[in-house]
Enzyme design. Sequence first.
Site, PDB file in Angstrom:
ATOM      1  N   GLY A 295       0.821  -1.210   0.000  1.00 40.85           N
ATOM      2  CA  GLY A 295       0.000   0.000   0.000  1.00 40.85           C
ATOM      3  C   GLY A 295       0.850   1.253   0.000  1.00 40.85           C
ATOM      4  N   SER A 296       0.425   2.211   0.806  1.00 39.17           N
ATOM      5  CA  SER A 296       1.010   3.559   0.731  1.00 39.17           C
ATOM      6  C   SER A 296       2.493   3.603   1.028  1.00 39.17           C
ATOM      7  CB  SER A 296       0.274   4.481   1.706  1.00 39.17           C
ATOM      8  OG  SER A 296      -1.101   4.503   1.365  1.00 39.17           O
ATOM      9  N   THR A 297       2.999   2.642   1.816  1.00 43.07           N
ATOM     10  CA  THR A 297       4.437   2.698   2.108  1.00 43.07           C
ATOM     11  C   THR A 297       5.265   2.575   0.838  1.00 43.07           C
ATOM     12  OG1 THR A 297       4.424   0.314   2.575  1.00 43.07           O
ATOM     13  CG2 THR A 297       4.228   1.799   4.462  1.00 43.07           C
ATOM     14  N   LYS A 299       4.626   4.050  -1.865  1.00 44.43           N
ATOM     15  CA  LYS A 299       4.614   5.315  -2.614  1.00 44.43           C
ATOM     16  C   LYS A 299       5.986   5.978  -2.588  1.00 44.43           C
ATOM     17  CE  LYS A 299      -0.315   6.158  -1.869  1.00 44.43           C
ATOM     18  NZ  LYS A 299      -1.294   6.754  -0.932  1.00 44.43           N
TER      19      LYS A 299
END
Lengths: 576, 389
Positions: A295-297, A299
């Site tokens: 997920g966002s990690t 990014k």
Amino acid sequence: MASRRKPGEARLIALGVAFTMAWVGIGFRLVRVQGFEAAEHEDRGEQQRVRAEDLAAPRGTIYDRDGVELAVSIDAVTVTVNPSELKAPGALARLLAPKAGVPRSVLRERFTKPGSQFAYVARRLEASDADEIRALVEERDIAGVYFQTEAKRIYPASDLASQVVGFVRDDDMEGLEGLEVKYNDVLAGVPGQQSVERDPYGNPIPQGESFIDPAQPGADLITTIDREIEYAVERILERALAETNAISGTVVVLDVATGEVLAMATAPSFDPNAFSEADPATFRNRAVADVYEPGSTLKVVTIAAALEEGVISSRTVMRVPGVLEIGDKEYTDEGRHKTRKMSVAEIVAQSSNVGTILIQDLVGNKRHHQYLSAFGLGQVASGDLPAESAGRLENYSDWCDTTCGPSTAIGYRVDVTPLQMATVFAAIANDGIWVEPHVVREIISSDGSRERYEPTERPVISETTARTMRRLLRGVVESGTGSLAAAPSYTVGGKTGTTEKFVPGEGYSEDDRIASFIGIAPIDEPRIVVAVVLDSPHGETEDGSDLRFGGVSAAPVFAQVAEAALHRLGVPPDVR
Amino acid sequence: MATSVTPIARARSIRRAREAARAADRNSVLLLLPVITLLVVGLGAILSASSVIARINEGDQFFYFKRQVIYAVLGLGVLIVATRIPYRLYKRFAGLIFAISIAGLAATLRFGAERGGSQRWLEFGGITVQPSEFAKFAVIVFLAAALSRKEEYLGRFLHFFWPVAGSLGFTAVLLMLEPDLGTTILIAATSIAMLLASTTPLRYVFGLAGLGTMAALGSALYQPYQKARILAFLDPLADPLGYGLQPLQSLVALGTGGLFGVGLGASRARWSFLPNAHTDFIFSIIGEETGLAGSLIVVALFVVLAIVGISVARRAADTFGRLLAVGLVSWLTFQALINIGGVVVVLPITGVPLPFVSSGGSALVANMAAAGVLVNIARVSARGEGAAN
């Protein structure tokens, strides 16, 4: 002279000749037995006398980075009987049962088995218990009870780093889990052999020739694990599991400059001294064996690639719509908004999916994929641990033109291990140099020679890009989704992550989330990266925040771990 | 004899007498050489061979060695005494000697201690003796006496038959009741050798030898354990842990010794591999520790003993002395051949000890006495008493 012969003279001579010939016959027989056929007879003798016996090689010790024993072999005593020598098996069973910790009926059954020459009383007793049995047997002068030394593996730190250290099978000391299995050949050494001449009762013959090829003891492993940090991390993680109702969790603490794993904790844990009584599910080292969608990690890779490729700068401002339709998917941000202008810093701090996808579009799939690969995704991170997953990064040729790039940009369609993600952040912390993470620091052979592990390194992004990334990550904690990651004594930076849990065969879960926070501390002069991944936290905090989010459940764990680890490492606080 | 002797003839006669005396002296020395050497070799071998079994049985690894040293001293005393006793006394007391022997054997059958399935030992307040050892001597003395008295009539069957049946036959029956086939065969073979050396017609000698062989074979096949020993001798591997154990382990020990042995005190067979290593199988241990070289030396010593013994018989002053000497040397030689024949597995195992060498008191003392009597026969002939025939 013939006339002087007494009667029967010829017969006497004949008798003498007969005797002499008989002895000559014996002489020939001796020449045959002791000369020509000697080897054959001698061989038969050797077969019945000379016993080749294996000499067990002592198994090497596993230490933490400071030489504290995590796994060690000790001499234990196995007590056996020869039932055919026992005069009163029933009485002996009654006598030994309490000392051996075996029910009397079981012992009696073993002792009275017809024709049996061998039975265990108890295996691998501690020396003190065995001495009690020995005293009893000697006091009563009981024949047929034997004592032999057998190695026993013990784990003095019990459940500390148990998934990293692993354990061995009791019978043959073969590694079954963790470093014990991955480094089994190194730890096990090479068994020796001895040949001894023994009499029919098994006693060595003093004048016999013996030949000993000594066992080569196993090598010792010095791990990178810091026992103090590991202990602190495990306590923090256990408490977090209780507070967030997560099924399981894992924390990795990496030394950013060296790639050394300072701590690697998985909860729930187990005691390797009694692994047979533990739930086998707890044996898995989730930091390397479990994969999840980051997920966002993830990014950080998208943004770092864009900065490195110069398609954006830290000052770039993007026009970010509320919804982005690509292919059959609609991408939105958490907490919907209308089209707005967002700086790169805001996109990172607020973890904007749409903004990140727009940036990824500027980088392009091909270059994006190259960075993902350079940061180590899809490749086994350390190789020090068994069952280590490489995760999943599809080949670039398999990427679709529509949603593949955008989804990957925000951390989907990619499977990672917590250790891989920690290593991604470590490269950012280490001024753009990716360092291979590892758990074994040094192998000390039985001859004393030391082999230090040299991790591979590679530059992934420039020092400037790395510094910019760290500033962005600091923003996440100071004014973004990761505010709960703030440590009391240190300035930190990091990234939250929350993904719907993918259950194989069922698809994405409605309710369960993988909540994570991966951060760098101290953010200005990085020493460590801490990755926290919680599986399915539930519920709300006292102020009503949803614990399913990484920023709510995982970020506080990061803060506590970073605080404890940096204190332990003697890093001066930078928050006044 | 000396009615008209020329000076030359007298001188020749004196020279001959001196030569004979020298030869007889040489013979008594040559007799003692192998006897004493074998005695010493035996003590050394027993020291090694018995140490393991002595520690197991008696808790003292020197137990059998010390006992054998006492027997050896005793045996040397008996030998010295026997060299001094004029052998012709045995002729006079042959009947008494034989009667004592028969009484001893009978007492053994009545009161004897049983060991290993046979009754061969008599106990007197802690001292154990084997009357069959004395019986060997008694039969030889009795037969020598009878054959020398009847020298002129031996061509007639009954004159041949009664002494043989009375001495050998009677003794053999008592021995076979113990049972002790080995000693029976030994006494029979010795008797036959004595008959051969006498004036007995060869047809009687060979007839008796044939009968004896058939009787021995019959007995062996009749007794299950004797049969098993013969089968084990033919194929030791068929029963390697039973009757084949001793032949097999004996060959292993000899083979292990090879040409020059594993060294004194380094026998492996004595470590409970070879039963009776210090008694009946002492030669295996000698062969193992000193190799073919050592075992051939022991064989050579027995060859010397046999040849010198025959030489003593040839030069004996009278027929009794001659037959007595033949009997004694045949006894020692046959016993050594039967023992070593079993050890090297060319004969079945019969359980007779190796003269002068094996551990055991009765046998050693009896063998030393026999050697002493032989020396006495040699000495008497040396004093030129040959004319007394």
